[in-house]
Structures are given as structure tokens and as C-alpha cells.
Design a protein around this motif. Structure first.
Motif, PDB file in Angstrom:
ATOM      1  N   ILE A  38     -29.031  38.382  22.638  1.00 26.24           N
ATOM      2  CA  ILE A  38     -28.699  38.301  21.211  1.00 26.24           C
ATOM      3  C   ILE A  38     -28.499  39.695  20.620  1.00 26.24           C
ATOM      4  O   ILE A  38     -27.585  39.923  19.824  1.00 26.24           O
ATOM      5  N   ARG A  39     -29.343  40.641  21.024  1.00 23.75           N
ATOM      6  CA  ARG A  39     -29.203  42.007  20.504  1.00 23.75           C
ATOM      7  C   ARG A  39     -27.904  42.664  20.956  1.00 23.75           C
ATOM      8  O   ARG A  39     -27.437  43.619  20.332  1.00 23.75           O
ATOM      9  N   ALA A  40     -27.303  42.130  22.028  1.00 29.51           N
ATOM     10  CA  ALA A  40     -26.038  42.675  22.533  1.00 29.51           C
ATOM     11  C   ALA A  40     -24.819  42.013  21.889  1.00 29.51           C
ATOM     12  O   ALA A  40     -23.683  42.247  22.326  1.00 29.51           O
ATOM     13  N   THR A  41     -25.034  41.214  20.862  1.00 29.15           N
ATOM     14  CA  THR A  41     -23.932  40.501  20.197  1.00 29.15           C
ATOM     15  C   THR A  41     -22.884  41.473  19.654  1.00 29.15           C
ATOM     16  O   THR A  41     -23.209  42.476  19.039  1.00 29.15           O
ATOM     17  N   ASP A  42     -21.622  41.141  19.908  1.00 26.48           N
ATOM     18  CA  ASP A  42     -20.496  41.953  19.429  1.00 26.48           C
ATOM     19  C   ASP A  42     -19.957  41.432  18.097  1.00 26.48           C
ATOM     20  O   ASP A  42     -19.594  42.206  17.217  1.00 26.48           O
ATOM     21  N   VAL A  43     -19.865  40.123  17.980  1.00 27.00           N
ATOM     22  CA  VAL A  43     -19.369  39.463  16.772  1.00 27.00           C
ATOM     23  C   VAL A  43     -20.312  38.307  16.466  1.00 27.00           C
ATOM     24  O   VAL A  43     -20.723  37.576  17.378  1.00 27.00           O
ATOM     25  N   ALA A  44     -20.667  38.140  15.195  1.00 27.19           N
ATOM     26  CA  ALA A  44     -21.531  37.019  14.818  1.00 27.19           C
ATOM     27  C   ALA A  44     -21.064  36.446  13.501  1.00 27.19           C
ATOM     28  O   ALA A  44     -20.480  37.150  12.669  1.00 27.19           O
ATOM     29  N   ILE A  45     -21.320  35.154  13.323  1.00 29.11           N
ATOM     30  CA  ILE A  45     -21.023  34.507  12.047  1.00 29.11           C
ATOM     31  C   ILE A  45     -22.234  33.677  11.619  1.00 29.11           C
ATOM     32  O   ILE A  45     -22.762  32.880  12.391  1.00 29.11           O
ATOM     33  N   LEU A  46     -22.683  33.944  10.401  1.00 30.12           N
ATOM     34  CA  LEU A  46     -23.843  33.275   9.835  1.00 30.12           C
ATOM     35  C   LEU A  46     -23.520  32.808   8.429  1.00 30.12           C
ATOM     36  O   LEU A  46     -22.564  33.273   7.805  1.00 30.12           O
ATOM     37  N   SER A  47     -24.351  31.915   7.921  1.00 26.00           N
ATOM     38  CA  SER A  47     -24.319  31.563   6.515  1.00 26.00           C
ATOM     39  C   SER A  47     -25.646  31.992   5.909  1.00 26.00           C
ATOM     40  O   SER A  47     -26.547  32.440   6.618  1.00 26.00           O
ATOM     41  N   PRO A  84     -21.636  44.974  15.557  1.00 24.00           N
ATOM     42  CA  PRO A  84     -20.398  45.635  15.096  1.00 24.00           C
ATOM     43  C   PRO A  84     -19.605  44.823  14.072  1.00 24.00           C
ATOM     44  O   PRO A  84     -19.091  45.383  13.100  1.00 24.00           O
ATOM     45  N   THR A  85     -19.476  43.515  14.285  1.00 26.34           N
ATOM     46  CA  THR A  85     -18.764  42.661  13.327  1.00 26.34           C
ATOM     47  C   THR A  85     -19.678  41.503  12.942  1.00 26.34           C
ATOM     48  O   THR A  85     -19.783  40.511  13.650  1.00 26.34           O
ATOM     49  N   MET A  86     -20.367  41.682  11.827  1.00 26.49           N
ATOM     50  CA  MET A  86     -21.319  40.683  11.339  1.00 26.49           C
ATOM     51  C   MET A  86     -20.699  39.980  10.133  1.00 26.49           C
ATOM     52  O   MET A  86     -20.534  40.570   9.066  1.00 26.49           O
ATOM     53  N   ILE A  87     -20.320  38.707  10.312  1.00 24.78           N
ATOM     54  CA  ILE A  87     -19.605  37.937   9.291  1.00 24.78           C
ATOM     55  C   ILE A  87     -20.586  37.035   8.545  1.00 24.78           C
ATOM     56  O   ILE A  87     -21.311  36.258   9.158  1.00 24.78           O
ATOM     57  N   LEU A  88     -20.572  37.141   7.229  1.00 26.39           N
ATOM     58  CA  LEU A  88     -21.331  36.220   6.376  1.00 26.39           C
ATOM     59  C   LEU A  88     -20.337  35.282   5.711  1.00 26.39           C
ATOM     60  O   LEU A  88     -19.485  35.724   4.931  1.00 26.39           O
ATOM     61  N   ALA A  89     -20.414  34.000   6.044  1.00 28.42           N
ATOM     62  CA  ALA A  89     -19.522  32.991   5.471  1.00 28.42           C
ATOM     63  C   ALA A  89     -20.364  32.071   4.597  1.00 28.42           C
ATOM     64  O   ALA A  89     -21.089  31.214   5.110  1.00 28.42           O
ATOM     65  N   SER A  90     -20.276  32.265   3.303  1.00 28.03           N
ATOM     66  CA  SER A  90     -21.159  31.528   2.393  1.00 28.03           C
ATOM     67  C   SER A  90     -20.559  31.536   0.996  1.00 28.03           C
ATOM     68  O   SER A  90     -19.972  32.537   0.580  1.00 28.03           O
ATOM     69  N   GLY A  91     -20.719  30.439   0.269  1.00 31.41           N
ATOM     70  CA  GLY A  91     -20.147  30.372  -1.067  1.00 31.41           C
ATOM     71  C   GLY A  91     -20.920  29.456  -1.988  1.00 31.41           C
ATOM     72  O   GLY A  91     -21.933  28.864  -1.626  1.00 31.41           O
ATOM     73  N   GLY A  92     -20.405  29.360  -3.204  1.00 25.37           N
ATOM     74  CA  GLY A  92     -21.075  28.626  -4.264  1.00 25.37           C
ATOM     75  C   GLY A  92     -21.876  29.584  -5.118  1.00 25.37           C
ATOM     76  O   GLY A  92     -22.556  30.473  -4.603  1.00 25.37           O
ATOM     77  N   THR A  93     -21.794  29.443  -6.436  1.00 23.50           N
ATOM     78  CA  THR A  93     -22.507  30.377  -7.316  1.00 23.50           C
ATOM     79  C   THR A  93     -24.016  30.271  -7.151  1.00 23.50           C
ATOM     80  O   THR A  93     -24.733  31.215  -7.465  1.00 23.50           O
ATOM     81  N   ASN A  94     -24.505  29.141  -6.641  1.00 15.02           N
ATOM     82  CA  ASN A  94     -25.945  29.009  -6.381  1.00 15.02           C
ATOM     83  C   ASN A  94     -26.416  29.994  -5.313  1.00 15.02           C
ATOM     84  O   ASN A  94     -27.602  30.314  -5.221  1.00 15.02           O
ATOM     85  N   GLY A 145     -25.457  25.450  10.048  1.00 18.58           N
ATOM     86  CA  GLY A 145     -25.154  25.017   8.693  1.00 18.58           C
ATOM     87  C   GLY A 145     -23.799  24.373   8.521  1.00 18.58           C
ATOM     88  O   GLY A 145     -22.958  24.373   9.417  1.00 18.58           O
ATOM     89  N   GLY A 146     -23.604  23.828   7.304  1.00 19.43           N
ATOM     90  CA  GLY A 146     -22.381  23.103   7.003  1.00 19.43           C
ATOM     91  C   GLY A 146     -21.136  23.961   7.031  1.00 19.43           C
ATOM     92  O   GLY A 146     -20.061  23.513   7.454  1.00 19.43           O
ATOM     93  N   THR A 147     -21.226  25.212   6.599  1.00 17.79           N
ATOM     94  CA  THR A 147     -20.047  26.086   6.592  1.00 17.79           C
ATOM     95  C   THR A 147     -19.593  26.387   8.015  1.00 17.79           C
ATOM     96  O   THR A 147     -18.395  26.409   8.306  1.00 17.79           O
ATOM     97  N   LEU A 148     -20.547  26.601   8.929  1.00 18.13           N
ATOM     98  CA  LEU A 148     -20.177  26.856  10.321  1.00 18.13           C
ATOM     99  C   LEU A 148     -19.605  25.607  10.985  1.00 18.13           C
ATOM    100  O   LEU A 148     -18.702  25.696  11.816  1.00 18.13           O
ATOM    101  N   ARG A 149     -20.113  24.442  10.601  1.00 23.63           N
ATOM    102  CA  ARG A 149     -19.532  23.200  11.113  1.00 23.63           C
ATOM    103  C   ARG A 149     -18.072  23.090  10.691  1.00 23.63           C
ATOM    104  O   ARG A 149     -17.204  22.709  11.486  1.00 23.63           O
ATOM    105  N   GLU A 150     -17.766  23.446   9.431  1.00 20.97           N
ATOM    106  CA  GLU A 150     -16.379  23.423   8.966  1.00 20.97           C
ATOM    107  C   GLU A 150     -15.552  24.495   9.663  1.00 20.97           C
ATOM    108  O   GLU A 150     -14.368  24.296   9.945  1.00 20.97           O
TER     109      GLU A 150
END
Length: 315
Positions: free
Chosen positions: A198-207, A272-282, A117-122
Motif C-alpha cells: 500500500i505504501r508503494a501506491t503510485d495512483v490512488a482514488i478515495l472519497s 504521487p497521484t492521490m485523487i479525492l473524488a467527493s462532492g455535496g456541500t455537506n 463508497g458510492g462515488t467509487l462504485r459510480e
């Protein structure tokens, strides 16, 4: 009479970080241009503005604390909402890049999972490069069947190149044609190994995506035989990893979720560290849903979205 420090910080942010003119700021903050000019001069002379703004908006800090308390998060980062909605991903991506860089500096090995997604590209644009040869970057979901810079394959490879890390793809489309064909694909040895990684992921970032045309998944990835009205009728408020969830963060009962080639949502809770990077009131509804279901333990969002998420949760 001394100026309110928060007004001064906000004016400085709009001028130096978002590039608004003094006239635009005066209109935005409902004050005269003369007062804006005075605020900016005082910000420079006092040391508030150097190369960066040496302060944080108190309102953002309060929202961060409220989000952590409301959803039991490890951390929350809230950035001011830019006046141009098109810049939300850029502002969140900058904060995400700084956080991810810090995490990888402190823990330079293991498995780092990414979505798309666009947020991860940024985010990639603000990640510090380095040599992390003991780090593995993996995509956590299938991708589009044509090239696009926000695709999972490109996102994973860009992170890996920055860090000189090993890179793995989930070399499959986001959705199989049917639930049965998905099961056939995932039964192959190569996919069993990929999902073990993938199940062994320590840190992840998604939108997260909503159901509007702003959603990249809706525009580019949703199969032609599935529509957003149909998904909404089944209770969907948006998606994580191509899997659609209701207002409580539970996967909706719809065949699309059984066609998704991605880590199942339950697996996100074990990272262990699951990051959600997402914004906008929509996206407020899907962000609130994901946090309610504990599909993320760190949130990076903007001020208006954070307020809307909290209002939904309290309401």
C-alpha cells in the motif's frame, strides 16, 4: 439579441445530461418554456449538442483554477451540480472514471490504491476496460464484515477485473476492537507485506465522509461504542480512510483513529497521484480540511461543493 452561451450550455446540460423536462428547466433557470425551447433548438443547430455537450461551463473552469491555486493541487475537475442531490455521486463518478482511465492508459503498471463508497462504485461504471497485467490493485483500508457492493473488497475486485490486473485486499475490518488489538493484528507478517504494498501506491482514488447520516461510514462502519457527537466534540469534520480529521486536516486525538486498519494519513501525502473524488456541500468542510493538509493532490467534485470549499478556505 444573442443568447448568453453559458445559459445555452446550462440548459443543454440539464436537458440532455440530467433528463429534466423543458418545464423543469424553465423553472430552474427562471425563464419561459418558449425560451428554453429556443435555446435547445439553437444548441442542436449550432453543433453545441451532438452526442455530448461540446463545451464546458465557464463557472466550473474558473472554480477548477481557483482550487488549484488555493491548495496547490496538480489538477481539479469540477462538474455542474445536478438538481437532484442523489445524482452527485454519479456525476463525479463519471468524471473520475474518465480521469482514471486516462491515467492508467498513460501509466499501465505499478500499484493502484482504492478506498470505498458510492462515488467509487459510480467511478467503476465509467472506467474503460483493458489488459494491464503489470498493474496491481490494492484496497487501502479494511472493510465491512458483511457483503455490500460499496465495500473495499468489492471495489478493489471490480477495478482489477476491468483491467485484468492483480488484486490484493486488506483482509481485516475497518476498525479493531481496541488500539491494542489493532497493533496485534498489524504485527502479523501478512499485514506487514500488505502495508508495504500500500505504501508503494503510485495512483490512488478515495472519497471522504462527513459526520451526517449521509456518510456510509456513519451508517455502516462506525463501531457502536463511538458516536458522531463525540467525534465532533473532539473537532472532527469527517474522515479519510476511516480516520477522522479536524478542520485543518489533522487526525483528531480520539481512540477511533488508533483502531483504524488503514494506511495512516501521513502516507497519503507520499502517493504521487492521490485523487479525492467527493462532492455535496455537506462534505465541504472535510474536503477543505483534506486539501489544506495536502492529503490529496487531485480533486474531483461538483460546482456547489467547490464554491463552498473555497468559501471556507477564504473565510
Amino acid at each position: 439579441m444573442p443568447e448568453d452561451p453559458q445559459i445555452q450550455v446550462r440548459a443543454a446540460w440539464l436537458y440532455y445530461m440530467e433528463g429534466l423536462t423543458q418545464a423543469d428547466i424553465a423553472d430552474r433557470l427562471k425563464m419561459t418554456r418558449l425560451r428554453v425551447n429556443r435555446l435547445l433548438n439553437e444548441a442542436r443547430s449550432s453543433g453545441l449538442v451532438n452526442i455530448t455537450i461540446n463545451s464546458r461551463l465557464e463557472s466550473c473552469v474558473r472554480l477548477e483554477q481557483a482550487l488549484v491555486e488555493a491548495f496547490g493541487l496538480k489538477d481539479a475537475i469540477v462538474v455542474p451540480t445536478p438538481s437532484d442531490p442523489a445524482q452527485i455521486s454519479a456525476q463525479i463518478g463519471k468524471a473520475a472514471g474518465e480521469l482514471v482511465s486516462r491515467i492508467i492508459d498513460e501509466h499501465p503498471s505499478g500499484v493502484f490504491g482504492v478506498g470505498w463508497g458510492g462515488t467509487l462504485r459510480e467511478t467503476i461504471r465509467h472506467v474503460r476496460a483493458g489488459q494491464y497485467r503489470e498493474l496491481t490493485v490494492t484496497s487501502m483500508m479494511g472493510g465491512l464484515t458483511y457483503g455490500i457492493e460499496i465495500n473495499t473488497f468489492e471495489i478493489a475486485s471490480h477495478f482489477a477485473r476491468l483491467w485484468q490486473a492483480e488484486c490484493h485486499y486488506l483482509a481485516a475490518p475497518i476498525y479493531a476492537g481496541t488500539p491494542q488489538s489493532r497493533d496485534t493484528i498489524l504485527a502479523q507478517d501478512v499485514f506487514e507485506a500488505a502495508f508495504a504494498r500500500i505504501r508503494a501506491t503510485d495512483v490512488a482514488i478515495l472519497s471522504a465522509g462527513d459526520l451526517s447520516e449521509r456518510s456510509l461510514l456513519v451508517r455502516y462502519g462506525l463501531p457502536g461504542d463511538v458516536g458522531t457527537r463525540e467525534l465532533a466534540a473532539h473537532g472532527a469534520v469527517g474522515d479519510m480512510l476511516g480516520q477522522f480529521i479536524d478542520g485543518e486536516g489533522n487526525a483528531i486525538d480520539h481512540p477511533i483513529n488508533r483502531r483504524a486498519i488503514a494506511l495512516p494519513l501521513d502516507g497519503l501525502r507520499r502517493i504521487p497521484t492521490m485523487i479525492l473524488a467527493s462532492g455535496g456541500t455537506n462534505k465541504a468542510a472535510v474536503i477543505a480540511a483534506a486539501l489544506r493538509a495536502r492529503l490529496a493532490c487531485v480533486l474531483i467534485t461538483d460546482e456547489d461543493a467547490a464554491s463552498a470549499v473555497l468559501a471556507l478556505h477564504r473565510g
